[in-house]
Design an enzyme around this catalytic site. Structure first.
Site, mmCIF file in Angstrom:
data_model
loop_
_atom_site.group_PDB
_atom_site.id
_atom_site.type_symbol
_atom_site.label_atom_id
_atom_site.label_comp_id
_atom_site.label_asym_id
_atom_site.label_seq_id
_atom_site.Cartn_x
_atom_site.Cartn_y
_atom_site.Cartn_z
ATOM 1 N N ASP A 156 0.641 -1.218 0.149
ATOM 2 C CA ASP A 156 -0.068 -0.035 0.136
ATOM 3 C C ASP A 156 0.938 1.292 -0.103
ATOM 4 O OD1 ASP A 156 0.804 -0.816 2.591
ATOM 5 O OD2 ASP A 156 -0.262 0.795 3.498
ATOM 6 N N GLU A 157 0.240 2.296 -0.531
ATOM 7 C CA GLU A 157 0.729 3.654 -0.315
ATOM 8 C C GLU A 157 2.077 3.814 -0.691
ATOM 9 O OE1 GLU A 157 -2.134 5.576 3.206
ATOM 10 O OE2 GLU A 157 -0.598 4.072 3.579
HETATM 11 C C1 TNX Z 1 -4.074 4.016 5.629
HETATM 12 S S1 TNX Z 1 -4.957 1.378 5.119
HETATM 13 C C2 TNX Z 1 -3.046 3.116 5.746
HETATM 14 C C3 TNX Z 1 -2.259 3.158 7.268
HETATM 15 C C4 TNX Z 1 -2.720 3.641 8.023
HETATM 16 C C5 TNX Z 1 -4.155 3.942 7.874
HETATM 17 C C6 TNX Z 1 -4.681 4.900 9.035
HETATM 18 C C7 TNX Z 1 -3.437 1.029 4.434
HETATM 19 C C8 TNX Z 1 -3.441 -0.039 3.502
HETATM 20 N N1 TNX Z 1 -2.787 2.137 4.806
HETATM 21 O O1 TNX Z 1 -0.812 2.963 6.893
HETATM 22 O O2 TNX Z 1 -2.189 3.534 9.332
HETATM 23 O O3 TNX Z 1 -4.639 4.397 6.950
HETATM 24 O O4 TNX Z 1 -6.203 4.863 9.316
#
Ligand code: TNX
Length: 487
Positions: free
Chosen positions: A305-306
């Site tokens: 992710d991200e």
């Molecule tokens: C998104 S959900 C993220 C996390 C954060 C969260 C906080 C996801 C795959 N990545 O790194 O902790 O939001 O709500």
């Protein structure tokens, strides 16, 4: 009667609601002479039997003997009937309670576990008596994957807390524990041959709080305790983004050989592993090999992710490498929805969390775990006046945690392509285990019913009083449950 229960019968204490509940007249009273009978295919020392004895004792005060003799009046019998697998599947069961005794039949031990969870819920608990309502229940889950995720990277929670987390979730037939073991702020699992990952990377946490990590033995203890509760551990090492703790620990993971400082903030998307750095491939290989060796479950979660600081083509190449490594151990890969852009094997699971359109880009045939942030993110506040929790995905009150259909999230993705549901607890703002409980309960019981019970059988009005029974029971055993204002 199918599913929906009329008022007044004691079987309206069940969460998740079974597929078919037929109340009958009368009741069974478990007494001092009642026994637990381990019938066909069941070892009297089986954890299913041991747990049943312990749970009957905490509900009634009675310690039942175990036996392999034929059932007599007042006994609770459990038995395996392999021929019933077409009816019950891997996790279903049939529970019959009459005036003379109770019987749980399933095709598997997991089915017996689920059936005995239902039986235990049927005691009144508050009255501390041995009365069970006469009833016939035939049950099996809608989805195989019913999970909770605990982020031990942003803040660390030790073995005792994780074991407690497992015990609580298992009450509601949840069966996947996803452990988020690494992130920018901390690395939480000792990896043989890479002492700096924990020597350096485990020392930090959000806000400069204490870090911590699991030794291999700790991890195995968690896996074993989870298995006793029919919970499969799904370990996650998040890559290629969310990796500052690893980069800060090992110079050779960095392109310039220079470690960045440890990170204690809450930003995301600034760190990345690089395939061109000297140690990256060996690191990926060793980490996944150890996870595979220590994890009996079929799934390894690789994050994904991200990865905002990873060039897109490098990201795709990285995900392909992760998938090859996971497959080389005969395991299946799970990743957050961003991996949908990469070429994925059909058995790879895509975990939807934010953008249905991103998840929908997965190759046809891919299957999904549904964790829509607006309904399942346990780090969101229940209501605006809650002290703990965040707001970015909205407030998630109990009706919101309950009122969604996993098959209505991604166009064209129905039950056949959904492995199940999962609620993640991210812990940037969660420091104490009391706060973990406050954020998880009773919302995880809502998720348990979303994942187990057929959509057509679920209504908020029917669920609300059943949920209250379990909030009260959790509070009675010392869980810091969230209590909403009476509606
Ligand atoms: C998104 S959900 C993220 C996390 C954060 C969260 C906080 C996801 C795959 N990545 O790194 O902790 O939001 O709500």
């Amino acid at each position: 009667m199918t599913g929906r229960l009329g008022g007044g019968h004691q079987s309206d204490r069940l969460v998740p609601l079974p597929q078919q509940v037929t109340p009958r007249d009368g009741s069974l009273v478990i007494g001092a002479h009642s026994r637990v009978v381990a019938g066909n295919g069941v070892d009297p020392m089986d954890p299913v039997v041991v747990h049943l004895v312990a749970d009957v004792q905490s509900a009634t005060g009675l310690h039942l003997r175990r036996t392999i003799e034929p059932p007599a009046r007042g006994d609770i019998a459990v038995r395996i009937d392999p021929a019933s697998s077409s009816r019950h599947g891997d996790e279903g069961y049939e529970l019959t309670i009459g005036n003379d005794g109770a019987e749980v039949v399933a095709a598997t031990r997991h089915g017996l576990w689920n059936g005995t969870r239902t039986l235990v819920q049927l005691f009144s608990h508050s009255a501390h008596d041995g009365e069970l309502p006469a009833v016939h229940i035939v049950d099996r889950p809608r989805f195989e994957w019913r999970g909770a995720m605990l982020d031990v990277a942003r803040h660390f929670f030790g073995v005792d807390h994780v074991l407690r987390f497992v015990e609580l979730m298992a009450r509601f037939k949840l069966n996947r524990l996803h452990l988020h073991l690494s992130d920018d702020q901390g690395w939480r699992l000792a990896i043989d041959g890479w002492p700096a990952l924990t020597g350096v990377g485990a020392s930090s946490a959000v806000g400069g709080d204490y870090g911590g990590f699991f030794s291999r033995a700790d991890y195995l203890e968690i896996v074993a305790h989870a298995a006793l509760h029919f919970v499969t551990v799904v370990p996650e090492i998040d890559m290629p983004g969310h990796t500052n703790a690893a980069l800060a620990s090992v110079p050779e993971l960095n392109l310039d050989g220079v470690t960045p400082p440890l990170y204690t903030g809450t930003e995301v998307g600034f760190s990345s592993l690089h395939l061109a750095a000297p140690a990256t491939r060996r690191f990926v290989h060793d980490v996944i090999a150890q996870l595979a060796a220590d994890t009996p479950g079929e799934y390894l979660h690789v994050g994904g992710d991200e990865a905002h600081s990873t060039d897109h083509s490098a990201y795709l190449e990285f995900v392909a490498l992760l998938q090859r490594e996971v497959h080389s151990h005969g395991k299946q890969m799970v990743g957050w929805e961003e991996i949908a852009a990469a070429p994925l094997a059909p058995a790879t699971l895509v975990q939807h969390w934010l953008h249905a359109a991103v998840a929908a880009g997965a190759p046809s045939g891919a299957r999904f775990v549904m964790s829509p942030a607006r309904h399942t993110y346990l780090d969101m506040k229940h209501t605006p006046d809650c002290r703990v929790g965040r707001r970015w995905a909205g407030f998630i009150d109990l009706a919101t945690a309950y009122g969604w259909d996993p098959a209505a999230l991604i166009d064209g993705v129905g039950d056949d392509r959904i492995a199940g549901v999962e609620a993640p607890l991210w812990t940037e703002k969660v420091v104490s285990f009391a706060d973990v409980e406050h954020l998880c309960y009773p919302r995880l019981a809502c998720l348990a019913e979303v994942g187990w019970t057929a959509q057509a059988l679920r209504t908020w009005d029917d669920f609300r009083p059943r949920l209250q029974v379990h909030s009260d029971r959790l509070a009675a055993i010392g869980v810091n449950v969230y209590g909403p204002p009476a509606d």
